[in-house]
Design a protein around this motif. Structure first.
Motif, mmCIF file in Angstrom:
data_model
loop_
_atom_site.group_PDB
_atom_site.id
_atom_site.type_symbol
_atom_site.label_atom_id
_atom_site.label_comp_id
_atom_site.label_asym_id
_atom_site.label_seq_id
_atom_site.Cartn_x
_atom_site.Cartn_y
_atom_site.Cartn_z
ATOM 1 N N SER A 121 -10.104 -5.236 4.642
ATOM 2 C CA SER A 121 -9.201 -5.451 3.214
ATOM 3 C C SER A 121 -7.908 -5.697 3.608
ATOM 4 N N ILE A 122 -7.842 -3.730 4.182
ATOM 5 C CA ILE A 122 -6.674 -2.935 5.011
ATOM 6 C C ILE A 122 -6.160 -3.535 6.212
ATOM 7 N N VAL A 123 -6.551 -4.151 7.289
ATOM 8 C CA VAL A 123 -6.663 -4.381 7.801
ATOM 9 C C VAL A 123 -6.022 -6.305 8.306
ATOM 10 N N LEU A 124 -6.416 -6.782 7.178
ATOM 11 C CA LEU A 124 -5.792 -7.958 7.480
ATOM 12 C C LEU A 124 -4.579 -8.337 6.006
ATOM 13 N N TYR A 125 -4.224 -7.090 5.586
ATOM 14 C CA TYR A 125 -3.084 -7.010 5.175
ATOM 15 C C TYR A 125 -1.868 -6.187 6.212
ATOM 16 N N ALA A 126 -2.742 -5.917 6.756
ATOM 17 C CA ALA A 126 -1.581 -5.279 7.618
ATOM 18 C C ALA A 126 -1.304 -6.340 8.564
ATOM 19 N N ALA A 127 -1.605 -7.313 9.614
ATOM 20 C CA ALA A 127 -2.154 -8.929 10.123
ATOM 21 C C ALA A 127 -1.527 -8.988 9.212
ATOM 22 N N ARG A 128 -1.590 -9.823 8.056
ATOM 23 C CA ARG A 128 -0.262 -10.202 7.687
ATOM 24 C C ARG A 128 0.258 -10.101 7.415
ATOM 25 N N GLN A 129 1.212 -8.666 7.472
ATOM 26 C CA GLN A 129 2.963 -8.207 6.788
ATOM 27 C C GLN A 129 3.038 -7.951 8.324
#
Length: 255
Positions: free
Chosen positions: A240-248
């Motif tokens: 989840s942390i990596v997905l948020y980082a990718a979106r941002q």
């Protein structure tokens, strides 16, 4: 073949998405002739009636059985057809329709339904264009997963494939960069990675992480630095942390 979705969020989002074949809605009521007039159950009943889905008001029965199975149905259950899996190509088309570079989530034999549901909930929240899971030796989309995702999976494109490594190869040919989540201390930290282009994030199995072949096929690996005493995060939390980082990274924190 039909299955029984349960839980207020899962049932409501399934009705809103209207992607499955829906047979009937069951609602627990102390007065079987009286439908709920307010609150979440009333909202669910109204949505079912809008779709012309038969509504059955009952006391006990089905819900007693679910309680005996330690299922918290929250007074509602929906009889539906099987989950509508898509093709990987459909996920790429969704990205094109959104006028965005693809953002995909690939799960390397994740097995726990709760972890799968949590990751899918995050994936839907950050507008991932599709989730790719293997057909064998992995959790699939079940009522437990729909409930764990708070119904998010009902809105998300999920492709079930025979071989995720072949899919990774095809994605790379189409200029999608593949990043694997790893815990080895020698792996570069997440902060050093570029995540702003066409990207597929790969999360490994809860116990063993990425399989050897999948790790080798990734374009690059990232790890989440750990400053406390525990050695790693839960697979769903880390992913989840990596997905948020990718979106941002691709659209800025205001997207």
């Amino acid at each position: 073949m039909s299955e029984l979705l349960y839980g207020r969020h899962a049932v409501l989002e399934c009705l809103r998405a209207n992607r499955r074949r829906i047979f009937r809605l069951w609602v627990e009521s102390k007065q079987p002739e009286t439908a709920p007039k307010e609150g979440p159950l009333a909202q669910i009943v109204a949505e079912a009636e809008r779709l012309k889905i038969p509504v059955r008001l009952i006391s006990g029965g089905l819900f007693d059985r679910l309680r005996s199975e330690r299922v918290n149905a929250q007074g509602v259950a929906l009889e539906v057809g099987e989950y509508p899996y898509v093709e990987v190509e459909d996920c790429l088309r969704a990205a094109k329709a959104a006028n965005e570079p693809p953002l995909l989530l690939i799960l390397d034999h994740l097995q726990d339904p709760q972890n799968l549901g949590t990751l899918i909930r995050t994936a839907e929240a950050v507008r991932v264009h599709g989730v790719i899971i293997p057909e064998r030796r992995a959790a699939r989309i079940t009522p437990a997963v729909s409930n764990a995702s708070a119904g998010a999976v009902e809105h998300l494109a999920v492709a079930q494939v025979v071989n995720i490594n072949r899919v990774i190869e095809e994605l790379k040919k189409r200029n999608v960069w593949v990043v694997g989540l790893d815990s080895d201390p020698s792996t570069p930290p997440l902060a050093q990675a570029r995540l702003d282009g066409a990207l597929a994030v790969v999360v490994g199995n809860e116990g063993e992480g990425l399989s050897r072949l999948t790790r080798e096929k990734c374009d690059f690996l990232v790890r989440l630095p750990m400053w406390g005493r525990v050695e790693s995060l839960n697979a769903a939390v880390a992913g989840s942390i990596v997905l948020y980082a990718a979106r941002q990274a691709r659209a800025g924190s205001s997207s």
